[in-house]
Design an enzyme around this catalytic site. Structure first.
Site, PDB file in Angstrom:
ATOM      1  N   HIS A  64      70.568 -78.119  59.896  1.00 22.50           N
ATOM      2  CA  HIS A  64      69.739 -78.901  60.811  1.00 22.50           C
ATOM      3  C   HIS A  64      70.656 -79.549  61.864  1.00 22.50           C
ATOM      4  O   HIS A  64      71.747 -80.018  61.518  1.00 22.50           O
ATOM      5  CB  HIS A  64      69.020 -79.990  60.002  1.00 22.50           C
ATOM      6  CG  HIS A  64      67.829 -80.601  60.676  1.00 22.50           C
ATOM      7  ND1 HIS A  64      67.912 -81.296  61.855  1.00 22.50           N
ATOM      8  CD2 HIS A  64      66.515 -80.629  60.315  1.00 22.50           C
ATOM      9  CE1 HIS A  64      66.697 -81.719  62.196  1.00 22.50           C
ATOM     10  NE2 HIS A  64      65.834 -81.342  61.293  1.00 22.50           N
ATOM     11  N   GLY A 108      70.129 -77.381  55.875  1.00 21.41           N
ATOM     12  CA  GLY A 108      68.844 -76.717  56.112  1.00 21.41           C
ATOM     13  C   GLY A 108      68.987 -75.227  56.334  1.00 21.41           C
ATOM     14  O   GLY A 108      68.052 -74.467  56.095  1.00 21.41           O
ATOM     15  N   TYR A 138      65.740 -84.982  50.291  1.00 20.69           N
ATOM     16  CA  TYR A 138      65.224 -83.653  50.630  1.00 20.69           C
ATOM     17  C   TYR A 138      63.732 -83.588  50.330  1.00 20.69           C
ATOM     18  O   TYR A 138      63.215 -84.318  49.481  1.00 20.69           O
ATOM     19  CB  TYR A 138      65.993 -82.555  49.887  1.00 20.69           C
ATOM     20  CG  TYR A 138      66.110 -81.328  50.765  1.00 20.69           C
ATOM     21  CD1 TYR A 138      66.818 -81.407  51.974  1.00 20.69           C
ATOM     22  CD2 TYR A 138      65.477 -80.144  50.462  1.00 20.69           C
ATOM     23  CE1 TYR A 138      66.896 -80.316  52.815  1.00 20.69           C
ATOM     24  CE2 TYR A 138      65.554 -79.051  51.305  1.00 20.69           C
ATOM     25  CZ  TYR A 138      66.269 -79.147  52.486  1.00 20.69           C
ATOM     26  OH  TYR A 138      66.351 -78.076  53.333  1.00 20.69           O
TER      27      TYR A 138
HETATM   28  O1  YXS Z   1      82.149 -82.577  68.666  1.00 23.45           O
HETATM   29  P1  YXS Z   1      81.542 -81.335  69.263  1.00 23.45           P
HETATM   30  O2  YXS Z   1      80.609 -81.596  70.405  1.00 23.45           O
HETATM   31  O3  YXS Z   1      82.568 -80.237  69.522  1.00 23.45           O
HETATM   32  O4  YXS Z   1      80.560 -80.713  68.106  1.00 23.45           O
HETATM   33  C1  YXS Z   1      81.103 -80.325  66.861  1.00 23.45           C
HETATM   34  C2  YXS Z   1      80.154 -80.792  65.770  1.00 23.45           C
HETATM   35  O5  YXS Z   1      79.625 -82.084  65.992  1.00 23.45           O
HETATM   36  C3  YXS Z   1      79.064 -79.763  65.911  1.00 23.45           C
HETATM   37  N1  YXS Z   1      78.256 -79.644  64.695  1.00 23.45           N
HETATM   38  C4  YXS Z   1      76.974 -80.035  64.582  1.00 23.45           C
HETATM   39  N2  YXS Z   1      76.156 -80.605  65.485  1.00 23.45           N
HETATM   40  C5  YXS Z   1      74.903 -80.907  65.047  1.00 23.45           C
HETATM   41  N3  YXS Z   1      74.457 -80.653  63.797  1.00 23.45           N
HETATM   42  C6  YXS Z   1      75.253 -80.081  62.882  1.00 23.45           C
HETATM   43  N4  YXS Z   1      74.764 -79.813  61.678  1.00 23.45           N
HETATM   44  C7  YXS Z   1      76.594 -79.756  63.263  1.00 23.45           C
HETATM   45  N5  YXS Z   1      77.666 -79.207  62.622  1.00 23.45           N
HETATM   46  C8  YXS Z   1      78.659 -79.144  63.520  1.00 23.45           C
HETATM   47  O6  YXS Z   1      79.720 -78.526  66.153  1.00 23.45           O
HETATM   48  C9  YXS Z   1      80.982 -78.806  66.800  1.00 23.45           C
HETATM   49  C10 YXS Z   1      82.093 -78.151  66.001  1.00 23.45           C
HETATM   50  O7  YXS Z   1      82.083 -78.828  64.753  1.00 23.45           O
HETATM   51  P2  YXS Z   1      83.446 -78.929  63.906  1.00 23.45           P
HETATM   52  O8  YXS Z   1      84.574 -79.313  64.822  1.00 23.45           O
HETATM   53  O9  YXS Z   1      83.168 -79.778  62.731  1.00 23.45           O
HETATM   54  O10 YXS Z   1      83.644 -77.397  63.464  1.00 23.45           O
HETATM   55  P3  YXS Z   1      84.486 -76.865  62.216  1.00 23.45           P
HETATM   56  O11 YXS Z   1      84.561 -75.412  62.392  1.00 23.45           O
HETATM   57  O12 YXS Z   1      85.742 -77.664  62.063  1.00 23.45           O
HETATM   58  O13 YXS Z   1      83.585 -77.209  60.947  1.00 23.45           O
HETATM   59  C11 YXS Z   1      82.363 -76.519  60.766  1.00 23.45           C
HETATM   60  C12 YXS Z   1      81.523 -77.265  59.709  1.00 23.45           C
HETATM   61  C13 YXS Z   1      80.118 -76.602  59.642  1.00 23.45           C
HETATM   62  C14 YXS Z   1      82.223 -77.191  58.336  1.00 23.45           C
HETATM   63  C15 YXS Z   1      81.396 -78.747  60.157  1.00 23.45           C
HETATM   64  O14 YXS Z   1      80.969 -78.786  61.499  1.00 23.45           O
HETATM   65  C16 YXS Z   1      80.381 -79.473  59.304  1.00 23.45           C
HETATM   66  O15 YXS Z   1      80.666 -79.866  58.157  1.00 23.45           O
HETATM   67  N6  YXS Z   1      79.160 -79.651  59.901  1.00 23.45           N
HETATM   68  C17 YXS Z   1      78.096 -80.353  59.181  1.00 23.45           C
HETATM   69  C18 YXS Z   1      77.493 -79.438  58.112  1.00 23.45           C
HETATM   70  C19 YXS Z   1      76.325 -80.191  57.434  1.00 23.45           C
HETATM   71  O16 YXS Z   1      76.536 -81.166  56.705  1.00 23.45           O
HETATM   72  N7  YXS Z   1      75.137 -79.775  57.752  1.00 23.45           N
HETATM   73  C20 YXS Z   1      73.904 -80.415  57.226  1.00 23.45           C
HETATM   74  C21 YXS Z   1      73.053 -80.849  58.446  1.00 23.45           C
HETATM   75  S1  YXS Z   1      71.680 -81.823  57.867  1.00 23.45           S
HETATM   76  C22 YXS Z   1      70.688 -80.635  57.127  1.00 23.45           C
HETATM   77  O17 YXS Z   1      70.822 -79.472  57.381  1.00 23.45           O
HETATM   78  C23 YXS Z   1      69.626 -81.091  56.187  1.00 23.45           C
HETATM   79  C24 YXS Z   1      68.743 -82.124  56.771  1.00 23.45           C
HETATM   80  S2  YXS Z   1      70.323 -81.647  54.668  1.00 23.45           S
HETATM   81  O18 YXS Z   1      71.314 -82.669  55.053  1.00 23.45           O
HETATM   82  O19 YXS Z   1      69.286 -82.228  53.909  1.00 23.45           O
HETATM   83  O20 YXS Z   1      70.947 -80.560  54.095  1.00 23.45           O
END
Ligand code: YXS
Length: 256
Positions: A64, A108, A138
């Site tokens: 998400h 998500g 969730y």
């Molecule tokens: O700072 P900039 O502008 O370069 O942006 C960064 C991050 O902020 C962005 N980004 C995201 N933006 C919005 N929503 C996200 N979910 C998201 N994930 C990442 O992408 C740019 C590059 O991120 P960066 O530097 O961290 O990349 P990386 O290659 O070092 O690491 C990739 C990840 C995916 C491991 C890391 O970005 C990460 O841990 N992202 C969050 C993953 C996560 O927790 N997703 C859950 C979202 S909430 C959801 O889906 C549900 C509601 S729930 O929570 O219930 O599961």
């Protein structure tokens, strides 16, 4: 700039995420493009759809779009949340939807993969559901998505730890149908899609919808639903959800 790429060949549709700058985070805009693509493929009588990422990179989708989550004190995953609408579009599509996964799948997007009819991955695939990292409750439909597919202890491990399940284990526990070598993933995925195009589309559509109805036939009386919703309200009105979203936006670890 479109956030996905689509194609239709030999009655097989392809939807490929193309938002690597945000690690294919599922924003409302990207989701709207995906739903429009499914509508188009339905009109074109596609017999299968492959959901993938343009880049065979580290991240299939970061889940998400956290920037679009309500900041707190509001249900983060209501019925009409764009992601929930996409999950329903996948389940309602009258032909098989195959997730072709390379790289890590988060939050998500893991729910989205589980909503697909089949999942093929390679050795770089991993799967994490992450509400516990965001202090986010969730939703019931999402929990049932996992419960209808995985053993209870695996669902609990995923939701309590928010840790990724790596490819080999993902195949063992049933998150994916098959893990194959990266070099063969595309060929194997589209070979299965081609098989579906040679079978009766009416029979497959009827079986897919019947399986959806039967697998979602979980009788919950209104009092039980209110109780579960109360559990969720207790969390999204609480301090953890504030802290979870703030910590992500401030790029620091949460302190729960
Ligand atoms: O700072 P900039 O502008 O370069 O942006 C960064 C991050 O902020 C962005 N980004 C995201 N933006 C919005 N929503 C996200 N979910 C998201 N994930 C990442 O992408 C740019 C590059 O991120 P960066 O530097 O961290 O990349 P990386 O290659 O070092 O690491 C990739 C990840 C995916 C491991 C890391 O970005 C990460 O841990 N992202 C969050 C993953 C996560 O927790 N997703 C859950 C979202 S909430 C959801 O889906 C549900 C509601 S729930 O929570 O219930 O599961």
């Amino acid at each position: 700039m479109p956030l996905i790429r689509t194609s239709l060949a030999d009655a097989i549709g392809t939807i490929a995420f193309d938002r690597d700058t945000k690690r294919n985070a599922l924003s409302a805009e990207l989701i709207a493009e995906c739903i429009a693509a499914f509508d188009e493929f339905k009109n074109m009588h596609a017999r299968a759809v492959v959901l993938r990422s343009v880049t065979a990179g580290k991240v299939w989708s970061a889940g998400h779009d956290i920037d679009e989550l309500p900041k707190a004190d509001v249900d983060p995953l209501p019925y009409n949340d764009p992601l929930e609408q996409l999950l329903r579009a996948v389940k309602a599509f009258p032909a098989p939807v195959i997730a072709m996964v390379q790289g890590s799948v988060w939050g998500g997007a893991c729910d989205l993969v589980m909503a697909c009819d089949l999942v093929y991955g390679d050795e770089t695939s991993s799967f994490a559901i992450t509400p516990a990292k965001l202090g986010l409750p969730y939703n019931v439909v999402g929990l049932l998505n996992f419960l209808s597919r995985l053993p209870l202890n695996v669902v609990k491990e995923m939701f309590f730890s928010a840790d990724p399940i790596a490819a080999d284990r993902a195949e063992r526990v049933g998150i994916v149908n098959r893990i194959v070598p990266a070099a063969e993933l595309e060929q194997i995925t589209y070979a299965m899609a081609r098989t579906f195009t040679t079978r009766s589309s009416a029979a497959i559509a009827s079986a897919k919808e019947s399986i959806r109805v039967l697998s979602e036939a979980t009788p919950i009386n209104p009092q039980t639903f209110e109780y579960l919703h109360g559990l969720r309200r207790g969390v999204y009105f609480g301090p953890d959800y504030h802290e979870g979203v703030a910590s992500f936006l401030e790029k620091r670890k949460p302190k729960f």
